[in-house]
Design an enzyme around this catalytic site. Structure first.
Site, PDB file in Angstrom:
ATOM      1  CB  ALA A   1      17.752   3.540 -32.645  1.00 10.82           C
TER       2      ALA A   1
ATOM      3  N   GLY B   1       0.830  -1.206   0.000  1.00  5.75           N
ATOM      4  CA  GLY B   1       0.000   0.000   0.000  1.00  5.75           C
ATOM      5  C   GLY B   1       0.862   1.252   0.000  1.00  5.75           C
TER       6      GLY B   1
END
Lengths: 484, 71
Positions: A378, A150
């Site tokens: 790239a 959490g």
């Protein structure tokens, strides 16, 4: 990787339920013991009371470097975070910001304290707020030693680097909730242990093989980011960086030995996100005694192609290095972006854009070395001249082009090739490719128009890279490090 | 425990480096793939004995296709 899944998972869930009959004085989960194990012996000074707040904070040194740290108290309510415990963390952050030290969190907590209701949620949120305020200002490192669920999962997630110990588990909702809501049977190990976070999610930067390794690696990261040192160019000796490359240019290879040759021998180094997006390697180490960040394509994985996860991984690393003033060395050997429906639907356009943005905004010295080839989109993304590289070097045989010459002539001469007899295609293609290389110019043209600054030898590359970094203005980016 | 060695990407199988019954160590080459203009060796991350080779020379493999199984 082999594990004994059910045992470990059961141990984690038991820890949250307050395992019976552990003597609190000698419980190895006690925060004081963990802080003492993290800091240099005798250097720990507590900056919060040892009470039942669920958190304990201290200052001290780690290998001589001053660090602020806090630790969950897993012996009380599974380390759950209430209003007082969260105050301890926020105060530790204020102290670290004032002292300009790295801050390290040792996490072992099931999340917000239920009995304190929304007050504990508010307090956990205040931790997130100060973590965000500290982002890019001081290095933040999280070492997850037990369950971090959490709110305790997002605490580490907001920091620069996350380390996971073998017993560490990170998830938003635990196995019981997952089972009751979705019906999926999964244990804590498979839901949020080292395997999923090391390979799949990218949540964790470093998977430790023991709690001691986790704490020690946190120390290495603190030293690399907070004690960066001065680059001593005269101390940089050259080795033949090409020695671990295979003869054939088509043959894939592992880039790790090249990075080992590039970085200072025997100096501290840590690879981050080693198993996630392994087609790109991101590693902190030293060159000439100074901390540097290395970003390298790894042809051994996916041929070294860029794809969504690798672009995201490199983008976050580049932004972290820029925020803390760590110069970058970019080793380029990239055939292009990985084609595929999955890639497009995964958002390679959106996620690949992060890498363009990260390099283009970076103001640290950032030097590129093209070892073998760099093609197409790239080419631009891997810290090209156009994105503002400090220097772009290339080895003499490197290919710098829109695409490989054979692929290029198959498009440019499609009609002509269709008319060639099948047994002559290869020869014609070879001839056209050679002609294409001459016309498009390849590396000499790249040098001529200034997108490659200099062609250098593998045997002088270490000193050339060091010199280029040393000569550049030593600047630091003024931005935070959002967890991309 | 059997370890399935899969291809990471779409590729042509241009080499098979092991046969059923071979003993392999960690890092041993299992197959050689061609993709993206590169020859990419596929290595095993586990040691063991090869109990099955699932591809042939010249096959086109998809991402995730199992090439061989080591036990």
């Amino acid at each position: 990787m082999t594990h004994a899944p059910n045992e470990a998972a059961a141990a984690v869930s038991r820890a949250g339920a307050g395992k019976a009959k552990v003597d609190r004085a000698t419980d190895p989960r006690r925060p004081r013991l963990r802080l003492e194990a993290f800091f240099d012996a005798g250097s720990v000074e507590l900056i919060s009371p040892e009470d039942d707040s669920g958190m304990l904070a201290a200052v001290g040194t780690v290998g001589g470097v001053r660090v602020t740290a806090f630790a969950s108290d897993a012996t009380i309510m599974g380390g759950a975070m209430g209003i007082a415990g969260c105050r301890v963390v926020v105060d530790a952050y204020e102290r670290a910001l004032a002292d300009e030290t790295p801050i390290v969190g040792l996490w072992h907590s099931g999340g917000a304290r239920l009995p304190e209701g929304v007050g504990s949620l508010h307090a956990v949120g205040e931790i997130f707020a100060i973590q965000t305020r500290a982002s890019g200002v001081i290095p933040q490192i999280s070492i997850v030693l037990g369950a971090a669920a959490g709110g305790a999962a997002y605490g580490p997630a907001l920091t620069d680097l996350v380390i996971l110990a073998p017993e560490g588990r990170i998830f938003v909702t635990g196995p019981d909730v997952v089972r009751s809501v979705t019906g999926e049977a999964v244990d804590a190990l498979r839901l949020g242990g080292p395997e999923p976070h090391g390979r799949r999610s990218g949540v964790v930067h470093y998977i430790a093989d023991s709690e001691a390794d986790a704490l020690a690696t946190g120390g290495v990261m603190c030293r690399l980011l907070a004690d960066q040192g001065e680059l001593d160019v005269a101390a940089v000796t050259d080795v033949d960086l090409e020695r671990s490359f295979p003869e054939s240019h088509k043959r894939a290879y592992d880039v790790h030995p090249v990075i080992t040759d590039l970085l200072d021998d025997g100096a501290e180094t840590v690879e981050v996100h080693a198993k996630w997006a392994p087609n790109m390697v991101t590693q902190l180490g030293r060159l000439g005694g100074r901390t540097v960040g290395v970003v390298a394509n790894n042809p051994m994985k996916l041929g070294g192609c860029l794809d969504s996860p690798s672009a995201e991984k490199a983008a976050r690393f580049v932004r972290m290095c820029d925020a803390f003033g760590v110069p970058l060395i970019v080793l380029v050997d990239v055939p292009g972006y990985l084609p595929g429906v999955g890639q497009e639907w995964d958002g390679v356009v959106r996620r690949g854009a992060k890498l363009l943005h990260a390099f283009a905004e970076a103001v640290v010295p950032r030097v590129t070395l093209v070892t073998r080839k760099t093609y197409g989109g790239a080419y631009i993304a891997m810290n090209s001249r156009s994105l503002g590289a400090t220097k772009v070097f290339a080895w003499p045989d490197a290919h710098v082009a829109v695409m490989g010459s054979v692929a290029a002539i198959r498009i440019l001469h499609r009609r002509r090739l269709a008319e060639v007899a099948p047994d002559e295609v290869a020869a014609v293609e070879e001839e056209l490719a050679a002609e294409h290389d001459r016309l498009s110019g390849g590396l000499p043209r790249a040098v001529e128009i200034g997108v490659v600054d200099e062609v250098i030898e593998p045997s002088s590359s270490r000193s050339k890279l060091a010199q280029a970094i040393a000569e550049a203005p030593q600047r630091r980016g003024r931005h935070n490090n959002i967890p991309l | 425990m059997s370890h399935r060695i899969a291809s990471d990407l779409v590729a042509n199988v241009i080499g098979i480096s092991v046969a059923v019954g071979d003993r392999v160590e960690v890092g041993a080459e299992i197959a050689l793939l061609e993709s993206m203009k590169m020859e990419i060796p596929v290595l095993t991350e586990e040691a063991g004995t090869v109990i099955e080779v699932k591809v042939h020379l010249g096959d086109v493999v998809q991402e995730g296709d199992v090439l061989a199984i080591v036990e």
